[in-house]
Design a protein around this motif. Sequence first.
Motif, PDB file in Angstrom:
ATOM      1  N   GLY A  54       0.893   3.176  24.468  1.00  0.00           N
ATOM      2  CA  GLY A  54       0.096   4.037  23.588  1.00  0.00           C
ATOM      3  C   GLY A  54       0.729   4.193  22.221  1.00  0.00           C
ATOM      4  N   VAL A  55       2.019   4.526  22.193  1.00  0.00           N
ATOM      5  CA  VAL A  55       2.620   4.790  20.885  1.00  0.00           C
ATOM      6  C   VAL A  55       2.796   3.505  20.073  1.00  0.00           C
ATOM      7  CG1 VAL A  55       3.737   6.940  21.564  1.00  0.00           C
ATOM      8  CG2 VAL A  55       4.995   4.802  21.770  1.00  0.00           C
ATOM      9  N   ILE A  56       3.024   2.380  20.749  1.00  0.00           N
ATOM     10  CA  ILE A  56       3.160   1.125  19.986  1.00  0.00           C
ATOM     11  C   ILE A  56       1.819   0.753  19.356  1.00  0.00           C
ATOM     12  CG2 ILE A  56       3.582  -1.352  20.163  1.00  0.00           C
ATOM     13  CD1 ILE A  56       5.683  -0.748  22.283  1.00  0.00           C
ATOM     14  N   VAL A  57       0.774   0.790  20.171  1.00  0.00           N
ATOM     15  CA  VAL A  57      -0.557   0.489  19.627  1.00  0.00           C
ATOM     16  C   VAL A  57      -0.895   1.471  18.513  1.00  0.00           C
ATOM     17  CG1 VAL A  57      -3.027   0.456  20.150  1.00  0.00           C
ATOM     18  CG2 VAL A  57      -1.406  -0.556  21.753  1.00  0.00           C
ATOM     19  N   GLY A  58      -0.597   2.747  18.756  1.00  0.00           N
ATOM     20  CA  GLY A  58      -0.898   3.773  17.764  1.00  0.00           C
ATOM     21  C   GLY A  58      -0.173   3.524  16.457  1.00  0.00           C
ATOM     22  N   THR A  59       1.127   3.252  16.533  1.00  0.00           N
ATOM     23  CA  THR A  59       1.894   3.021  15.300  1.00  0.00           C
ATOM     24  C   THR A  59       1.326   1.844  14.520  1.00  0.00           C
ATOM     25  OG1 THR A  59       3.819   3.593  16.610  1.00  0.00           O
ATOM     26  CG2 THR A  59       4.224   2.820  14.400  1.00  0.00           C
ATOM     27  N   LEU A  60       1.047   0.748  15.241  1.00  0.00           N
ATOM     28  CA  LEU A  60       0.555  -0.450  14.548  1.00  0.00           C
ATOM     29  C   LEU A  60      -0.785  -0.177  13.887  1.00  0.00           C
ATOM     30  CD1 LEU A  60       1.553  -3.173  17.136  1.00  0.00           C
ATOM     31  CD2 LEU A  60       2.538  -2.765  14.881  1.00  0.00           C
ATOM     32  N   ILE A  61      -1.669   0.489  14.625  1.00  0.00           N
ATOM     33  CA  ILE A  61      -2.981   0.777  14.058  1.00  0.00           C
ATOM     34  C   ILE A  61      -2.853   1.726  12.889  1.00  0.00           C
ATOM     35  CG2 ILE A  61      -5.082   2.059  14.550  1.00  0.00           C
ATOM     36  CD1 ILE A  61      -5.368   0.516  17.013  1.00  0.00           C
ATOM     37  N   GLY A  62      -1.971   2.717  13.051  1.00  0.00           N
ATOM     38  CA  GLY A  62      -1.778   3.671  11.966  1.00  0.00           C
ATOM     39  C   GLY A  62      -1.252   3.003  10.712  1.00  0.00           C
TER      40      GLY A  62
ATOM     41  N   TYR B 254      -3.120   8.323  19.588  1.00  0.00           N
ATOM     42  CA  TYR B 254      -3.497   9.306  18.577  1.00  0.00           C
ATOM     43  C   TYR B 254      -2.277   9.738  17.755  1.00  0.00           C
ATOM     44  CZ  TYR B 254      -5.602  13.633  16.733  1.00  0.00           C
ATOM     45  OH  TYR B 254      -6.061  14.635  15.931  1.00  0.00           O
ATOM     46  N   TYR B 255      -1.244  10.290  18.436  1.00  0.00           N
ATOM     47  CA  TYR B 255      -0.132  10.773  17.606  1.00  0.00           C
ATOM     48  C   TYR B 255       0.715   9.628  17.082  1.00  0.00           C
ATOM     49  CZ  TYR B 255       2.393  10.942  22.149  1.00  0.00           C
ATOM     50  OH  TYR B 255       2.939  10.640  23.358  1.00  0.00           O
ATOM     51  N   GLY B 256       0.692   8.486  17.775  1.00  0.00           N
ATOM     52  CA  GLY B 256       1.383   7.315  17.250  1.00  0.00           C
ATOM     53  C   GLY B 256       0.779   6.862  15.927  1.00  0.00           C
ATOM     54  N   ALA B 257      -0.546   6.936  15.825  1.00  0.00           N
ATOM     55  CA  ALA B 257      -1.224   6.524  14.594  1.00  0.00           C
ATOM     56  C   ALA B 257      -0.875   7.458  13.445  1.00  0.00           C
ATOM     57  CB  ALA B 257      -2.732   6.482  14.807  1.00  0.00           C
ATOM     58  N   VAL B 258      -0.798   8.749  13.746  1.00  0.00           N
ATOM     59  CA  VAL B 258      -0.443   9.696  12.687  1.00  0.00           C
ATOM     60  C   VAL B 258       0.998   9.436  12.240  1.00  0.00           C
ATOM     61  CG1 VAL B 258      -0.214  12.125  12.096  1.00  0.00           C
ATOM     62  CG2 VAL B 258      -2.076  11.386  13.565  1.00  0.00           C
ATOM     63  N   PHE B 259       1.845   9.112  13.202  1.00  0.00           N
ATOM     64  CA  PHE B 259       3.244   8.793  12.900  1.00  0.00           C
ATOM     65  C   PHE B 259       3.324   7.547  12.013  1.00  0.00           C
ATOM     66  CE2 PHE B 259       7.644   7.970  13.422  1.00  0.00           C
ATOM     67  CZ  PHE B 259       8.242   9.047  14.050  1.00  0.00           C
ATOM     68  N   GLY B 260       2.623   6.499  12.422  1.00  0.00           N
ATOM     69  CA  GLY B 260       2.714   5.234  11.699  1.00  0.00           C
ATOM     70  C   GLY B 260       1.926   5.224  10.407  1.00  0.00           C
ATOM     71  N   GLY B 261       0.966   6.140  10.296  1.00  0.00           N
ATOM     72  CA  GLY B 261       0.059   6.127   9.141  1.00  0.00           C
ATOM     73  C   GLY B 261       0.765   6.325   7.826  1.00  0.00           C
ATOM     74  N   SER B 262       1.963   6.910   7.875  1.00  0.00           N
ATOM     75  CA  SER B 262       2.658   7.182   6.616  1.00  0.00           C
ATOM     76  C   SER B 262       3.141   5.886   5.953  1.00  0.00           C
ATOM     77  CB  SER B 262       3.833   8.111   6.871  1.00  0.00           C
ATOM     78  OG  SER B 262       4.632   7.608   7.914  1.00  0.00           O
ATOM     79  N   THR B 263       3.378   4.844   6.757  1.00  0.00           N
ATOM     80  CA  THR B 263       4.007   3.631   6.217  1.00  0.00           C
ATOM     81  C   THR B 263       3.227   3.037   5.055  1.00  0.00           C
ATOM     82  OG1 THR B 263       4.818   3.192   8.425  1.00  0.00           O
ATOM     83  CG2 THR B 263       4.938   1.386   6.850  1.00  0.00           C
ATOM     84  N   SER B 264       1.924   2.799   5.278  1.00  0.00           N
ATOM     85  CA  SER B 264       1.176   2.153   4.205  1.00  0.00           C
ATOM     86  C   SER B 264       0.874   3.128   3.074  1.00  0.00           C
ATOM     87  CB  SER B 264      -0.100   1.500   4.735  1.00  0.00           C
ATOM     88  OG  SER B 264      -0.847   2.402   5.483  1.00  0.00           O
ATOM     89  N   SER B 265       0.842   4.442   3.382  1.00  0.00           N
ATOM     90  CA  SER B 265       0.707   5.418   2.295  1.00  0.00           C
ATOM     91  C   SER B 265       1.889   5.304   1.351  1.00  0.00           C
ATOM     92  CB  SER B 265       0.672   6.845   2.855  1.00  0.00           C
ATOM     93  OG  SER B 265      -0.518   7.094   3.529  1.00  0.00           O
ATOM     94  N   ILE B 266       3.076   5.200   1.947  1.00  0.00           N
ATOM     95  CA  ILE B 266       4.296   5.183   1.137  1.00  0.00           C
ATOM     96  C   ILE B 266       4.459   3.839   0.410  1.00  0.00           C
ATOM     97  CG2 ILE B 266       6.817   5.137   1.301  1.00  0.00           C
ATOM     98  CD1 ILE B 266       6.520   7.191   3.600  1.00  0.00           C
TER      99      ILE B 266
END
Lengths: 335, 500
Positions: B26-34, B68-80
């Motif tokens: 879950g968290v790996i998929v979430g991070t990548l998608i995020g 869900y929370y993995g995506a929020v975690f990973g979502g910062s990467t492309s923002s930054i």
Amino acid sequence: MKKTIFASVLTVSALAFAGCGSEDTANTAGEDGTFEPSKGIEMVAPAGSGGGWDTTAREVARVFGETGIIDENMTVINREGGGGAIGWAYVHAKEGDAHSMFVASPPLMFVPLNGQSEHGHEDFTPLANMIADYGAFAVREDSEFEDLNDLFDQMKDDPESITVIGTSAPGSMDHMQFVRIAKAAGVDPTKIKYVSDQEGGALTAVLNGSVDVFSTGVGETIEQVRAGNIKVLGVTAEERMEGEVLSEFPTAIEQGIDESFVNWRGFFGPPGMDEAAVDYYEAKFQELSESEEFAEVREKYGWNEMYMGSEEYSEFLEGEKEEIAALLEEIGLGQ
Amino acid sequence: MDAFQGLLTGFQVALSLEGIMFVLIGVIVGTLIGMMPGLGPISAIAIMIPITYGMDPAPALVMMAGVYYGAVFGGSTSSILLNAPGISGTVATAFDGYPMAQQGKAGKALAIAAISSFIGGTVSVVLLMLLAPALSSVAISFGPPAYFALMFMGLTAISSLSEGSTIKAMIAAVAGFMVVTIGIDPQTGTQRFTFGNVNLFDGFDFLIIALGLFAVAEVCMLILNRKNRSLSDDQKLGSLKLSKADLKEMSGPVSRQSFVGFLLGVLPGAGATIASFISYIFEKRIAKNPEEFGKGSIKGLAAPESSNNAATSGAFVPLLSLGIPGSGTTAVMLGAFLVLGVQPGPLLMTDRPEIFWGIIASMYLGNVFLLILNLPLIPYLAKILSIPRPLLISLVIMFSLIGVYSISFNVFDLYMLLVFGALGFAMRIFSFPAPPFILAFILGGMMEQAFRQSMTISNGSLSIFVDTPLPLSLLLVALISLLVPAFLKWRSNRLAYKQR
């Protein structure tokens, strides 16, 4: 570049997800006048994932496949937007395609009546109705109202004191099911105060006392009733429903209000679908409705059986539409 | 010690081999998608619903929560790195994260984001564990008047969200308000500014606006400034190491905003996006050096990052304890619960304790996994910036298009992305700030609906906003936050005048 690979997999699946429909609209009726699907069938849910239409479409497609009632592959695609209008426009463009259908319920009537879709149920080919669901009117557990008549008496005396909340917009299902029952009880339908909350705050507003009555589907109330948070004053079914909590909900009819409302759910094909194809699907849906596997699905979601064949469905919808149109006219929302 | 027992049950689920495996997936998929601009948890979870059919519900839901929370975690990467928000909850992350990356501190910015996310996520899971049953009353405490007051409070920050001309900030905000009114009005069912076009009936999805104004506009600026080589030399990864001073600077915002984010997440409808904005504004208001915000401030990055992750866990309170989905993602999750034969609601905790506590316990685990996964990846992620500029630009455009298309598979939305990209570009050129536009768009819709619901309930009497303590106190806070800076400014001006 893991990221890129993953992205391309996702892209491909997203494209596959969206692009399943091919444009083949050839008349596929056999020489003896019977119809058999010759390729995969596209089932459109005119809404996003996870909602009522999507769930119904997916369960029906799954049980069709698992029971082998229909051998051809059935793929569910989501066409979200405009309260259904985008999905309807999409299917409408597939005139005569016997390998395409969509799931529908009363919004197919309400949305065009409110002027928000060019296409209504009469623009499509009704195949079969499968499920009935009903509306429920709930108040907070500690409310002074014990039954619908208490509530409606108060609304007759002082209509401004009661606010009703629902998820759909005014003129659509949650609003009109309440108007319909309240009018039959003698409440002035033009004076009903209704607010809509589409962000999931409707139940919240009832629980914290901001509004008085929650007009919703029966299924939405069960857990809250079991937890002792709300009580259901009445439901729109014709007869008592079956089920653990459901059987405790009194109908409006029992309380002397001679009106009901059914949230039907069924399937429609594009306009001009071949008669042989209609016969085929009608029979297959009947088989599905009578199957044990689908009975389990109904039980899981608390749906009621309500099979209607194409013709009966058409007549039923005509009657409903007339009534709703008159009601909308009366409360000043008619188009 | 019911909660304690429940938690033990929960950890039994989460720490089983199956549990650990699905949390990890879950968290790996979430991070990548995020990480990919525009692709969010909603479409990922939606795709998972048919896949998990027939699975044991506990691991399936644990996995979806992880997405869900993995995506929020990973979502910062492309923002930054790219100024292209990964998901809507990380738009505010770009305000200071992107400037930091441009100053050659990309590695540091990613590390700050990861640590803030971890702390925000963990603090809020602890709160969720201890308070979930009790918090259900908080989740329902907000009626329409209180929501109006909350959104109004958020809006008072418009002027503080911009540098330079206040008038331009106001113009941008008004434009945001205008855009959010497009679509079918929920209170009357009337079409507003749709020109009869069915594609406009639902209005614009927030991501279209966010990606247009940030990602596409940024790409245009990159193309315009392509001769400017200063960004393409190799210093831009920077050091990953955070100094003691850095940690000290972020400790305040992180500890405060983890709580603020959690509470806002608990409120149905508020969610991670609104929480991240309010936290950003909160920190800017109380900062000693607010002028650094928007130019690469550590506080300005840590605040939204801890807040959006905390809000994500908070959003599970109404879902798990009331059966109320507070956001688009939790609405899809509610559907997933039902498909798996689980009814979320007030009885979930007693009926299916292994699911209720299993999800909560798995989130603790998931946050640890996310930190372990993300920190070592940072140097590699930051290398994205070394991708040749033309390739990078094309990738950002492609991902933005895919992300927008995946919202509802509608080509019309792609044109709208380009329209908002052009708008964002024009705003940059004429130095109109984008944040006030975004803020007005997020808050304006809910604020209008809450206002009109309140007016119907009160039969048109404005006193509904001051009759009860909750909306009244929120409005007072709004008033104070408007007046105090003005007063301070007036006083300092006067002092300066006297001294002269």
